[in-house]
Write a protein that holds these residues in place. Structure first.
Motif, short mmCIF file in Angstrom:
data_model
loop_
_atom_site.label_atom_id
_atom_site.label_comp_id
_atom_site.label_asym_id
_atom_site.label_seq_id
_atom_site.Cartn_x
_atom_site.Cartn_y
_atom_site.Cartn_z
N LYS A 238 5.02 1.05 -7.84
CA LYS A 238 5.00 1.22 -6.38
C LYS A 238 5.83 0.14 -5.69
O LYS A 238 6.61 0.41 -4.77
N ILE A 239 5.68 -1.08 -6.16
CA ILE A 239 6.38 -2.20 -5.52
C ILE A 239 7.90 -2.05 -5.70
O ILE A 239 8.67 -2.25 -4.75
N MET A 240 8.35 -1.68 -6.91
CA MET A 240 9.79 -1.53 -7.14
C MET A 240 10.35 -0.37 -6.32
O MET A 240 11.46 -0.43 -5.80
N ASP A 241 9.56 0.69 -6.19
CA ASP A 241 10.00 1.83 -5.38
C ASP A 241 10.18 1.39 -3.92
O ASP A 241 11.19 1.71 -3.28
N GLN A 242 9.22 0.60 -3.41
CA GLN A 242 9.32 0.16 -2.02
C GLN A 242 10.43 -0.88 -1.83
O GLN A 242 11.06 -0.93 -0.77
N LEU A 243 10.66 -1.65 -2.87
CA LEU A 243 11.73 -2.65 -2.80
C LEU A 243 13.09 -1.95 -2.65
O LEU A 243 13.96 -2.41 -1.91
N LEU A 244 13.25 -0.83 -3.35
CA LEU A 244 14.52 -0.09 -3.30
C LEU A 244 14.60 0.82 -2.08
O LEU A 244 15.64 0.92 -1.44
N ASN A 245 13.51 1.49 -1.76
CA ASN A 245 13.54 2.55 -0.75
C ASN A 245 12.87 2.18 0.57
O ASN A 245 12.86 2.98 1.50
N PRO B 278 6.51 1.52 4.07
CA PRO B 278 6.17 2.20 5.33
C PRO B 278 5.88 1.23 6.48
O PRO B 278 6.11 1.56 7.64
N SER B 279 5.40 0.05 6.14
CA SER B 279 5.15 -0.94 7.19
C SER B 279 5.56 -2.31 6.68
O SER B 279 5.78 -2.50 5.48
N LYS B 280 5.68 -3.26 7.61
CA LYS B 280 6.21 -4.56 7.24
C LYS B 280 5.58 -5.65 8.11
O LYS B 280 5.33 -5.44 9.30
N ARG B 281 5.36 -6.81 7.49
CA ARG B 281 4.91 -7.98 8.25
C ARG B 281 6.11 -8.55 9.01
O ARG B 281 7.16 -8.82 8.42
#
Lengths: 373, 122
Positions: free
Chosen positions: A279-286, A289-292
């Motif tokens: 999940k983390i690598m997918d979000q790192l690339l793509n 949905p939310s961000k600090r």
């Protein structure tokens, strides 16, 4: 008016520096089961400014100091977090994150490789959970997890911290940011790290509990040094953009959402051998949905944790930390917002008591870091 | 006439107009005040109703109306410089003025001696 009233102090653990705090007129409050000073006589604002200009001494003995020893401790620890530990050289420090199986953040921590063990500093509120987590999941089982509850931890932070500490511990001058070493400080055997939680240059000093108060008094005798409470610790770390565990980072968020992707070391990105890696690598690339993000507010009214963030009429996020920046003389906050609202310069509104305050997404740190590199 | 509440508001009464602020004990407990929200002029407040908000570097705290009344004036100097609460809580750091709706309500409040004794119990 409703004055914030402390819960009972009687049930709280006293740190080895308790008597020093009381002598210095610390306003003691219960904090995660410990009696700690929220501020001293001069107050949060003055303590904050002093630390930014000179040097502040903080009691952070509530934090968990833990060692891991036994062959393969580095390999074992890597299975629980996304940082490079195997390649960490002796006396170097790495910031990392314990992750649950979904990639949610269980805690953030500092890991130092020492000659005979790994030295970890974890958050006080979750230290016992962290220790249980490591004992349950570190493989092989021969790795010994030792909770160093016989040690105090103090932080000396600020542009004059090195000048003051060098008088008592000349060796500290040889450390750069995120380096550490054993040395005597005013004759006491200590473990000194050039690190901290204020954005300033400074040190964290691990000291045997029975010698902590004497050492604190010696540090406080230096003209650059004053004792600083939890209140200024929070406003300093907020200005520095540093997340507070339990507020800005929790199991609800992963490192990408928390904007802590730097803690995912390069080698670990290919190996995927850490919890939640897919999940983390997918979000790192793509993208996540939310961000600090950081927010600067117009006017002078601070916003607090839990305030809802809007884009027009649409709720897009929530504040996780907020306060008034003594350095910038304006309110600042951290929030999680949807990715489409996370770009610097985005105009958002924050609802406080039925009114909306204007805020601008702003890069963090709010006040530049001044680490000694 | 000067009276105090258990919530650390003071109320100075002159005829049917009362000036309200927070005590030195309260400002010390709050720490550095960075923002104050005062009630709109003309607002009718019930006794113990939320009247104002004080934001310190620590937290937000409500200030209550000690007695019922209608807001006649607010301290604009305090809005411009909220640190007046810390430096002069009993004088130039006043919050707002009320036209009293029932002066008898004042009887339930403490005088200076009673408030001083109350502080010793905290």
């Amino acid at each position: 008016m409703d004055i914030p009233v402390a819960d009972t102090l009687e049930d709280c653990v006293k740190t080895p520096l308790y008597d020093v705090h009381v002598t210095k007129a610390g306003r003691m409050v219960p904090f995660g089961g410990y009696a700690l000073p929220v501020h001293y006589a001069e107050g949060i604002m003055a303590e904050h400014v002093w630390t930014r200009q000179h040097a502040g001494l903080f009691d952070v003995s509530h934090m968990g100091q833990v060692t891991l020893s036994g062959a393969g401790a580095d390999v074992a620890l890597e299975a629980l977090l996304p940082g490079e530990i195997i390649g960490l050289t002796e006396n170097r420090i790495r910031y990392s994150l314990f992750l649950d199986k979904h990639g949610g953040i269980l805690d953030d921590l500092m890991v130092t490789r020492r000659a005979d063990d790994l030295f970890l500093v974890v958050n006080g509120a979750v230290k016992h959970a962290d220790i249980a987590h490591m004992r349950a999941h570190l493989e092989p089982k021969n790795i010994i997890v030792t909770y160093m509850d016989n040690h105090a931890l103090m932080a000396l932070q600020g542009p004059e911290a090195a000048v003051a500490l060098t008088r008592l511990a000349p060796l500290c001058a040889s450390l750069k940011f995120m380096q550490a070493g054993a040395m005597t400080v005013a004759g006491v055997e200590c473990w000194v790290s050039r690190s901290g939680y204020t954005g300033e240059d400074g040190f964290e000093i691990s000291v045997p509990a029975e010698q902590a108060a004497t050492l604190a008094e010696k540090l406080l005798a230096e003209p650059e040094v004053k004792c600083i409470g939890l209140g200024a610790r929070d406003s300093l770390r907020l200005e520095a953009g540093l997340p507070l565990y339990g507020h800005d980072i929790t199991t609800q968020y992963n490192p990408v959402e928390a904007d802590l992707s730097f803690a995912i070391s390069k080698r670990r990105k290919t190996g995927k051998g850490f919890p939640g890696a897919d999940k983390i690598m997918d979000q790192l690339l793509n993208g996540a949905p939310s961000k600090r993000i950081g927010l600067k507010l117009d006017g002078r009214q601070p916003v607090r944790e839990g305030a809802i963030v809007y884009k027009g009429d649409e709720p897009v996020g929530v504040v996780t930390s907020g306060g008034f920046s003594p350095t910038l003389q304006q309110p600042v906050a951290m929030a999680y917002v949807t990715a489409d609202c996370s770009a610097d310069g985005t105009q958002l509104d924050i609802e406080v008591r039925g009114r909306k305050l204007q805020a601008t997404v702003s890069p963090m740190p709010f006040v530049p870091h001044k680490y000694f590199r | 006439m000067l009276k105090f509440t258990k919530d650390h508001e003071w109320i100075a009464v002159d005829g049917d107009i009362a000036t309200i602020g927070i005590t030195n004990f309260a400002q010390k407990a709050l720490g550095d005040v960075v923002f104050i929200e005062l009630p709109p002029i003309g607002k009718a407040l019930a006794a113990h109703a939320d009247a104002a908000v004080v934001e310190s570097v620590k937290a937000a705290s409500d200030v209550y109306a000690p007695v019922s009344g209608t807001v006649t004036e607010t301290n604009e100097a305090l809005v411009a410089d909220s640190s007046l609460v810390n430096s002069a809580p009993h004088t130039t750091g006043w919050f707002f003025k009320l036209k009293l709706s029932d002066p008898k309500e004042l009887n339930s409040l403490m005088d200076q001696a009673a408030y001083d004794s109350y502080l010793k119990t905290l």
